[in-house]
Design a protein around this motif. Structure first.
Motif, PDB file in Angstrom:
ATOM      1  N   UNK A  57       0.993  -1.022  -0.082  1.00 28.92           N
ATOM      2  CA  UNK A  57       0.036  -0.084   0.063  1.00 28.92           C
ATOM      3  C   UNK A  57       0.857   1.432   0.059  1.00 28.92           C
ATOM      4  N   UNK A  58       0.227   2.363  -0.025  1.00 29.95           N
ATOM      5  CA  UNK A  58       1.041   3.681   0.022  1.00 29.95           C
ATOM      6  C   UNK A  58      -0.031   4.613   1.003  1.00 29.95           C
ATOM      7  N   UNK A  59       0.643   5.039   1.973  1.00 29.93           N
ATOM      8  CA  UNK A  59      -0.043   5.735   3.143  1.00 29.93           C
ATOM      9  C   UNK A  59       0.408   7.219   2.888  1.00 29.93           C
ATOM     10  N   UNK A  60      -0.802   7.897   3.481  1.00 29.30           N
ATOM     11  CA  UNK A  60      -0.654   9.597   3.654  1.00 29.30           C
ATOM     12  C   UNK A  60      -0.280   9.790   4.858  1.00 29.30           C
ATOM     13  N   UNK A  61      -1.174  10.811   5.489  1.00 28.57           N
ATOM     14  CA  UNK A  61      -0.806  11.223   6.850  1.00 28.57           C
ATOM     15  C   UNK A  61      -1.533  10.495   7.745  1.00 28.57           C
ATOM     16  N   UNK A  62      -0.916  10.628   9.104  1.00 26.96           N
ATOM     17  CA  UNK A  62      -1.245   9.833  10.323  1.00 26.96           C
ATOM     18  C   UNK A  62      -2.439  10.686  10.823  1.00 26.96           C
ATOM     19  N   UNK A  63      -3.491   9.992  11.165  1.00 33.27           N
ATOM     20  CA  UNK A  63      -4.609  10.525  11.490  1.00 33.27           C
ATOM     21  C   UNK A  63      -5.051   9.938  12.867  1.00 33.27           C
ATOM     22  N   UNK A  64      -4.563  10.367  14.156  1.00 31.32           N
ATOM     23  CA  UNK A  64      -4.595   9.641  15.402  1.00 31.32           C
ATOM     24  C   UNK A  64      -3.859   8.716  15.444  1.00 31.32           C
ATOM     25  N   UNK A  65      -4.387   7.324  15.770  1.00 36.06           N
ATOM     26  CA  UNK A  65      -4.074   6.158  15.632  1.00 36.06           C
ATOM     27  C   UNK A  65      -4.176   5.368  14.357  1.00 36.06           C
ATOM     28  N   UNK A  66      -4.332   6.236  13.389  1.00 38.25           N
ATOM     29  CA  UNK A  66      -4.670   5.315  12.004  1.00 38.25           C
ATOM     30  C   UNK A  66      -3.939   6.131  11.181  1.00 38.25           C
ATOM     31  N   UNK A  67      -3.675   5.254   9.909  1.00 38.18           N
ATOM     32  CA  UNK A  67      -2.977   5.738   8.624  1.00 38.18           C
ATOM     33  C   UNK A  67      -4.117   6.200   7.569  1.00 38.18           C
ATOM     34  N   UNK A  68      -3.998   7.060   6.762  1.00 43.40           N
ATOM     35  CA  UNK A  68      -4.609   7.160   5.683  1.00 43.40           C
ATOM     36  C   UNK A  68      -4.118   6.671   4.422  1.00 43.40           C
ATOM     37  N   UNK A  69      -4.704   5.653   3.836  1.00 49.27           N
ATOM     38  CA  UNK A  69      -4.187   4.760   2.677  1.00 49.27           C
ATOM     39  C   UNK A  69      -4.723   5.550   1.425  1.00 49.27           C
ATOM     40  N   UNK A  70      -3.572   5.713   0.349  1.00 55.55           N
ATOM     41  CA  UNK A  70      -3.623   6.497  -0.894  1.00 55.55           C
ATOM     42  C   UNK A  70      -3.719   5.546  -1.914  1.00 55.55           C
ATOM     43  N   UNK A  71      -3.514   4.362  -1.785  1.00 57.46           N
ATOM     44  CA  UNK A  71      -3.574   3.202  -2.755  1.00 57.46           C
ATOM     45  C   UNK A  71      -3.253   1.842  -2.253  1.00 57.46           C
ATOM     46  N   UNK A  72      -3.853   0.894  -2.923  1.00 63.95           N
ATOM     47  CA  UNK A  72      -3.307  -0.455  -2.772  1.00 63.95           C
ATOM     48  C   UNK A  72      -4.479  -1.231  -2.214  1.00 63.95           C
ATOM     49  N   UNK A  73      -5.635  -0.494  -1.539  1.00 58.65           N
ATOM     50  CA  UNK A  73      -6.844  -1.027  -0.820  1.00 58.65           C
ATOM     51  C   UNK A  73      -8.190  -0.295  -1.369  1.00 58.65           C
ATOM     52  N   UNK A  74      -9.048  -1.216  -1.038  1.00 63.97           N
ATOM     53  CA  UNK A  74     -10.339  -0.974  -1.830  1.00 63.97           C
ATOM     54  C   UNK A  74     -11.403  -1.167  -0.735  1.00 63.97           C
ATOM     55  N   UNK A  75     -12.233  -0.345  -0.705  1.00 65.79           N
ATOM     56  CA  UNK A  75     -13.416  -0.159   0.139  1.00 65.79           C
ATOM     57  C   UNK A  75     -14.047  -1.692   0.333  1.00 65.79           C
ATOM     58  N   UNK A  76     -14.472  -2.038   1.582  1.00 68.30           N
ATOM     59  CA  UNK A  76     -14.938  -3.384   2.013  1.00 68.30           C
ATOM     60  C   UNK A  76     -13.994  -4.479   2.226  1.00 68.30           C
ATOM     61  N   UNK A  77     -12.728  -4.198   1.980  1.00 63.66           N
ATOM     62  CA  UNK A  77     -11.772  -5.478   2.130  1.00 63.66           C
ATOM     63  C   UNK A  77     -11.602  -5.565   3.835  1.00 63.66           C
ATOM     64  N   UNK A  78     -11.141  -6.711   3.971  1.00 62.90           N
ATOM     65  CA  UNK A  78     -10.712  -7.103   5.453  1.00 62.90           C
ATOM     66  C   UNK A  78      -9.228  -7.008   5.759  1.00 62.90           C
ATOM     67  N   UNK A  79      -9.132  -6.152   6.789  1.00 60.25           N
ATOM     68  CA  UNK A  79      -7.501  -5.971   6.854  1.00 60.25           C
ATOM     69  C   UNK A  79      -7.395  -6.614   8.486  1.00 60.25           C
ATOM     70  N   UNK A  80      -6.202  -7.245   8.496  1.00 58.34           N
ATOM     71  CA  UNK A  80      -5.862  -7.936   9.613  1.00 58.34           C
ATOM     72  C   UNK A  80      -5.516  -6.821  10.707  1.00 58.34           C
TER      73      UNK A  80
END
Length: 389
Positions: A333-356
């Motif tokens: 994947x490619x990440x954007x900015x950190x939002x609290x305890x989460x990463x914004x994902x800019x590419x490599x992931x689709x809506x509805x996918x299950x992330x471990x």
């Protein structure tokens, strides 16, 4: 009869034991599936920010310098106080300039008297000239004398204006409203017009500028995303917040004022200037700060927990995804900015996918697992400060 039955019983017992052993081996060959937790990726609006280093600079700065020569006789302000535009600051010895002014006024009176005499003579010659009672030369001389007298009056008035200006310059006043710094010229010092050193400096602190350096890469990305509609901006002026050197947040919001029309060839950055209210004068020119520029809103942002992201041998961010068959897949994947305890994902992931999100060290690519959906924590607001991955 009994001797024939015994071998058959032994044989049957052996077969039963072999079947039982095979059953146990079959059970051992099928281990239990690994329990893991996942989150389902959903889209949500995300306010996109860029946090950039910068420095504050004064909105207005006036260097107080003398415009006439002389000795400083008085100072009318206290160092470090606020002064108003036009407020007297210093007094330079006005005596020679007052004398020059008085001389010029006397010269004006003399010129006006000369002009009256010349005008009266010219009027008399006008009546005599048609009758040829005087020569043409005498008339021309009277006309020239009158015009010269008028020119002397104009010159005397100009000299008075100039001397009045110089006399006014002996009272050095504040050119702008602001805070005056330390005294650089003391009473009794000789100052000269055009000197390079300042007598004092007046700085306007409210409002104040903040200049940050925006990388050209981010500038181009922002332009592309705004044009493509990925980011949506409310209004023309982007809002800017400020993070001080002690990591505290400044309590006033600013707005973008301008961006330079050219990039710095050495740093490949563009200077972006913001204007901030500074009523309490907390910000001073030259302070190091971080400007947090609101670029726009991404209506379809994807966020994943930070604990779900790991790095491969090349340092690239990766995720484990549970596919529809409950099998583990690795996803770059490619990440954007950190939002609290989460990463914004800019590419490599689709809506509805299950992330471990748990059990990453207990599984490998291709393993079949027993997935359970986890709930996201609430401390990851899309408005929180972040940085780049």
């Amino acid at each position: 009869m009994k001797r024939k039955i015994a071998p058959i019983s032994v044989f049957a017992g052996s077969v039963l034991m072999m079947l039982t052993a095979c059953h146990h081996q079959s059970q051992e060959a099928e281990p239990a599936l690994q329990d893991v937790s996942f989150v389902t990726v959903k889209t949500q609006p995300l306010t996109v920010h860029s946090t950039l280093p910068g420095r504050t600079s004064a909105y207005e700065v006036a260097e107080v310098r003398p415009q006439v020569n002389g000795v400083v006789l008085a100072r009318y302000f206290n160092e470090g106080t606020d002064v108003k535009k036009g407020q007297p600051l210093f007094l330079i010895n006005p005596a020679p300039y007052q004398a020059t002014y008085d001389v010029n006024k006397a010269q004006l009176a003399h010129a006006e008297a000369q002009e009256k005499t010349a005008a009266a003579k010219l009027e008399r010659y006008k009546a005599l000239a048609p009758a040829q009672a005087i020569s043409r030369q005498d008339y021309d001389d009277a006309l020239a004398t009158d015009r010269a007298a008028k020119a002397d009056i104009a010159q005397a008035k100009a000299n008075i204006e100039l001397s009045a200006v110089n006399l006014g310059y002996t009272r050095v006043t504040a050119p702008i409203t602001g805070r005056i710094g330390r005294v650089l010229t003391t009473v009794g010092a000789l100052v000269t017009s055009g000197q390079s050193s300042n007598m004092a400096i007046v700085t306007r602190l409210d409002p104040i500028y903040v200049d940050v350096n925006l990388p050209t890469v981010d500038f181009l990305r922002l332009r592309r995303e705004l044009k493509a509609g990925t980011l949506k901006r409310n209004g023309n002026d982007a809002e800017v917040s400020l993070i001080l050197d002690d990591n505290s947040t400044y309590n006033q919001k600013g707005r973008l004022a301008l961006s330079e029309v050219s990039a710095d060839t050495q740093t490949s950055t563009i200077v972006v200037r913001a204007v901030f209210p500074n009523p309490e004068h907390l910000l001073l020119p030259g302070m190091f700060v971080y400007g947090r520029i609101e670029e726009g809103v991404d209506p379809n942002a994807l966020l994943v927990p930070q604990e779900s992201v790991f790095r491969n041998n090349h340092g690239d961010p990766m995720l484990y995804v549970v596919n529809k068959d409950d099998v583990i897949e690795a996803r770059p994947i490619k990440t954007g900015e950190a939002i609290g305890t989460q990463w914004a994902v800019t590419s490599g992931l689709q809506k509805g996918e299950r992330v471990l999100v748990s059990g990453l060290q207990k599984v490998n690519i291709g393993d079949k697992v027993h997935p359970t959906e986890a709930s996201l924590t609430k401390d990851a607001s899309p408005e929180k400060k972040g940085g780049k991955a």
